[in-house]
Enzyme design. Sequence first.
Site, PDB file in Angstrom:
ATOM      1  N   GLY A 523       0.826  -1.193   0.000  1.00 26.06           N
ATOM      2  CA  GLY A 523       0.000   0.000   0.000  1.00 26.06           C
ATOM      3  C   GLY A 523       0.861   1.244   0.000  1.00 26.06           C
ATOM      4  CB  VAL A 530       3.396  -0.498   3.318  1.00 25.63           C
ATOM      5  CG1 VAL A 530       3.600  -1.630   4.305  1.00 25.63           C
ATOM      6  CG2 VAL A 530       3.047   0.788   4.036  1.00 25.63           C
ATOM      7  CE  LYS A 547       3.642   2.781   7.137  1.00 24.50           C
ATOM      8  NZ  LYS A 547       2.535   3.567   6.661  1.00 24.50           N
ATOM      9  CG  ASP A 641      -4.059  10.100   7.918  1.00 23.46           C
ATOM     10  OD1 ASP A 641      -5.211  10.436   7.552  1.00 23.46           O
ATOM     11  OD2 ASP A 641      -3.178   9.742   7.124  1.00 23.46           O
TER      12      ASP A 641
END
Length: 807
Positions: A523, A530, A547, A641
């Site tokens: 993603g 990632v 990540k 977030d």
Amino acid sequence: MAYVFLIHLTCFTLFFPFHILAQNSGLVSVGSILAANESSIPWLSPSGDFAFGFRQLQDKDMFLLSIWYDKIPDKTVAWYVGSLVNPVPRGSTVELQAKRGLVLRDPQGQDIWSTATIYDEVNYGFMNNTGNFIIMASNNNTRLWESFRFAVDTILPLQRLTYGSVLYSRQSETNFSRGRFSLRFHQDGNLLLRVGSVPILDADAVYYSSQTSDAVNPLNSGQFVMFDSKASMYIQMRNNQTMQLTPFGIPPVSENYHRATLDFDGAFTHYFHPRTFTGKPNWTAFWAIPENICTAMDGTKGSGVCGYNSVCSLVGRKPVCECPQGYSLLDPNDKYGGCTPNFNQSCDELEQLPVEDKYDILAGSDIEWSNKSEYEVVNPSTEARCRKACLQDCLCAVAVLRNSSCWKKKLPLSNGRSVTNINSKVFLKYSKSDLPRQPHNLYPASARSKDRENLILVESVLLGTSLLLNVVIIGAICFGFQVIYQNNKLNLHPSKNGVEINLHCFSYKKLAEATNGFREELGRGSFGIVYKGEIKVGSIKDTVAVKKLDRVAQDAEKEFLAEVNTIGQTNHKHLVRLLGFCYEKQHRLLVYEYMGNGTLASLLFGKTIRSWKLRTQIATGIARGLVYLHDECSSQMIHCDIKPQNILLDDYYNARISDFGLAKLLQINQSRTLTNIRGTRGYVAPEWFRNTQITSKVDVYSFGVLLLEIICCRRHVEDVDTGEGGNAILTDWVWDCFQEGRLDALVENDFEVLEDTMKLEKYVKIGIWCIQEDPSLRPTMRKVSHMLEGIVEVMIPPCPSPFFSTI
Ligand SMILES: *[C@@H]1O[C@H](CO)[C@@H](O)[C@H](O)[C@H]1NC(C)=O
Ligand SMILES: *[C@@H]1O[C@H](CO)[C@@H](O)[C@H](O)[C@H]1NC(C)=O
Ligand SMILES: *[C@@H]1O[C@H](CO)[C@@H](O)[C@H](O)[C@H]1NC(C)=O
Ligand SMILES: *[C@@H]1O[C@H](CO)[C@@H](O)[C@H](O)[C@H]1NC(C)=O
Ligand SMILES: *[C@@H]1O[C@H](CO)[C@@H](O)[C@H](O)[C@H]1NC(C)=O
Ligand SMILES: *[C@@H]1O[C@H](CO)[C@@H](O)[C@H](O)[C@H]1NC(C)=O
Ligand SMILES: *[C@@H]1O[C@H](CO)[C@@H](O)[C@H](O)[C@H]1NC(C)=O
Ligand SMILES: *[C@@H]1O[C@H](CO)[C@@H](O)[C@H](O)[C@H]1NC(C)=O
Ligand SMILES: *[C@@H]1O[C@H](CO)[C@@H](O)[C@H](O)[C@H]1NC(C)=O
Ligand SMILES: *[C@@H]1O[C@H](CO)[C@@H](O)[C@H](O)[C@H]1NC(C)=O
Ligand SMILES: *[C@@H]1O[C@H](CO)[C@@H](O)[C@H](O)[C@H]1NC(C)=O
């Protein structure tokens, strides 16, 4: 002396039961308090077998908040509050409070620990005869907390280990600080023992695996480890078969106490002890894994049970550590702390005497070391040549002649252990100045008595003499340690409560390998991409998510490490766990556990089944995770977030929040206010756009939007025009439907929800409370969590904003 002891014991056994009957039911009422001092009377179980309270330690001013066997002379500790806060000084107290459960305070009245995360009021506490301390809830009499769920180094009959359960060894028999070994029941079904306490698989650190993982057919994998009421331990497989760990012939539970402890020496050992004092007062080891801890540890990581340069042999199921001749204990009080040579080995040519004047060689057999300190092989070789080769090589500490090959090893020597029946000769270098000694008595080994085979080998080369407790060759040892610990554990700065975090520090190369050159993308987020990776551990592999951060300041090492440390300290069922990181040149990477079932976004907006029950569980899970971030971890973390792409699902579809703590990492680069960080469009609270202070209420707002998405299974802002006219903005639409009493419109065709309209209405109301434009009207995450779980009632919410419009 013994007489007095016996009398004492007799009185003890005679009078004790009356004492118990007179004043003990095992119940502990709210408000009960214990103080750490000699006259403190612990909370006993009804039978008096177990006690909960402060146990005085060797240092008479220190006490351990613990549960112990109260009827046996040793008063063996069966459970204690995690080693990070315990032991505590005299005068500390523990209280059972209605709102927070057990609260441990230091003598100044400062909180040190509590059972926390309690969603309900406490009714009473109970010290069960099983050794389990239980806290009951007042409204429905369920268990709010129990010590069985928080095992430290010991499990008792009726206790089980589920996925992710970890035991940590203590430092030594009497030092309850966290030790060097851990036991973990891994998600893949394996029971693993490993060196170190970091929850990441590391091939070389694992020294026992139950081999109960089947990647091809997961039904053949382990599901949990049970220590049952008969003190039999087994791994329950998902296909209902069991793998027995305990051998036959378990001493009956009616007559014996049982416990299984991850000992400080690394063996997971099942002990039993007669319930009544019979003259054989101590614990007997019944079985252990691994069977031989000395030979089991042959990893290339760590030093082995006994520490560097020491040699381990098994006596009565327990490891005994000895320094080889010419070596002595690094710390004279710690037999397990490793040895150091009594001489300075140096390759500095200027100060060299002829080696023969300085050193000699001692020969023996049946000792083996890990091959990681091997640096050269002479092949073919003879005894005489091998001996000479080591003597004349300034780097050589020991040479092993096996099958005509002479393997030279340098300091530090790791995983030294005595072995039988391996056909090898050992040549150990020692300093001639380190006399007196009688080398000819120690050689050859075969000259010694044959019936003590197991000991010969050790004695032949090993000494026990610390004749001259000599100087450590810091250079050689440190260098060795450094090499070994490179790329391994890095101790980051201890946090303010003294918690030391061991995150793995990976090299960039290792992560590039693990991700196959950053090939498979999982993603992309606001912080970077990632990738999926695999870190190998022998036959087992641990899948990880790597990540790559692309927006973090380059020159802020301290801040970066501090922040990573903070993230690493979090530990919650609903958070994705950080396993390690990479900080190398321009590279900044974070390594997380891998979540098998993708993101919440793909669940909600994809084509798979989206069961309402599962969705409600996910919602409560996220709420709990946020409560933890806001209120329960060492320093508050505002996520900033929250959105479905940042909620991951593990193999069991538990919601796990990811990317927390990153807002602050990013901030390092920028000005010191949070206001520069912006979440994702649609989920960000209105105050981001005003010049007001940013608080944890921004997460509540985002959670509100997310909750409405979970209810309706649609995105807040539809990308394409769905032809539904004014329904484009979810929050507006939900408010309209709520006002008109048309909640069914929100979940058209979702019959599962339509049959559960009470909960639907409740959830919608909570969602609307969360998206109030005025942050002060929004509830805290703790309140949200309570509302979702039905602990507090949900009032009718006001309109989120008189001029509600989306951003
Ligand atoms: C132990 O603590 C209790 C409760 O604080 C106190 O009443 C008692 O005096 C203390 N005893 C000693 C010997 O300090
Ligand atoms: C009891 O309450 C707790 C939370 O307060 C809840 O998790 C649990 O499901 C409830 N149990 C029953 C049987 O209602
Ligand atoms: C004490 O343990 C026994 C055995 O597991 C259990 O049946 C009982 O319910 C426990 N007592 C309480 C109060 O939970
Ligand atoms: C226990 O071991 C730790 C780590 O080695 C050490 O720091 C601590 O001082 C020890 N505690 C006692 C009471 O010896
Ligand atoms: C295992 O046993 C449980 C209860 O006896 C049963 O419900 C389940 O179907 C069994 N599972 C398998 C794979 O046999
Ligand atoms: C039991 O064994 C431990 C260590 O193994 C020892 O410290 C203790 O003194 C023993 N207790 C008795 C009563 O023999
Ligand atoms: C080892 O080296 C140190 C520092 O160079 C020195 O002080 C010490 O005396 C030496 N020890 C021996 C046994 O030679
Ligand atoms: C040590 O032995 C292991 C297994 O026997 C082997 O895989 C590894 O390559 C060896 N390492 C060295 C440095 O010889
Ligand atoms: C020893 O060496 C011989 C010949 O090189 C080889 O055939 C044999 O397998 C070796 N044995 C061991 C135990 O390595
Ligand atoms: C971080 O700081 C560096 C140097 O100050 C700058 O080049 C970079 O653009 C900054 N990154 C962000 C995301 O602001
Ligand atoms: C969820 O995870 C489990 C375990 O890894 C797996 O068997 C299952 O297929 C996954 N489901 C989806 C939809 O990916």
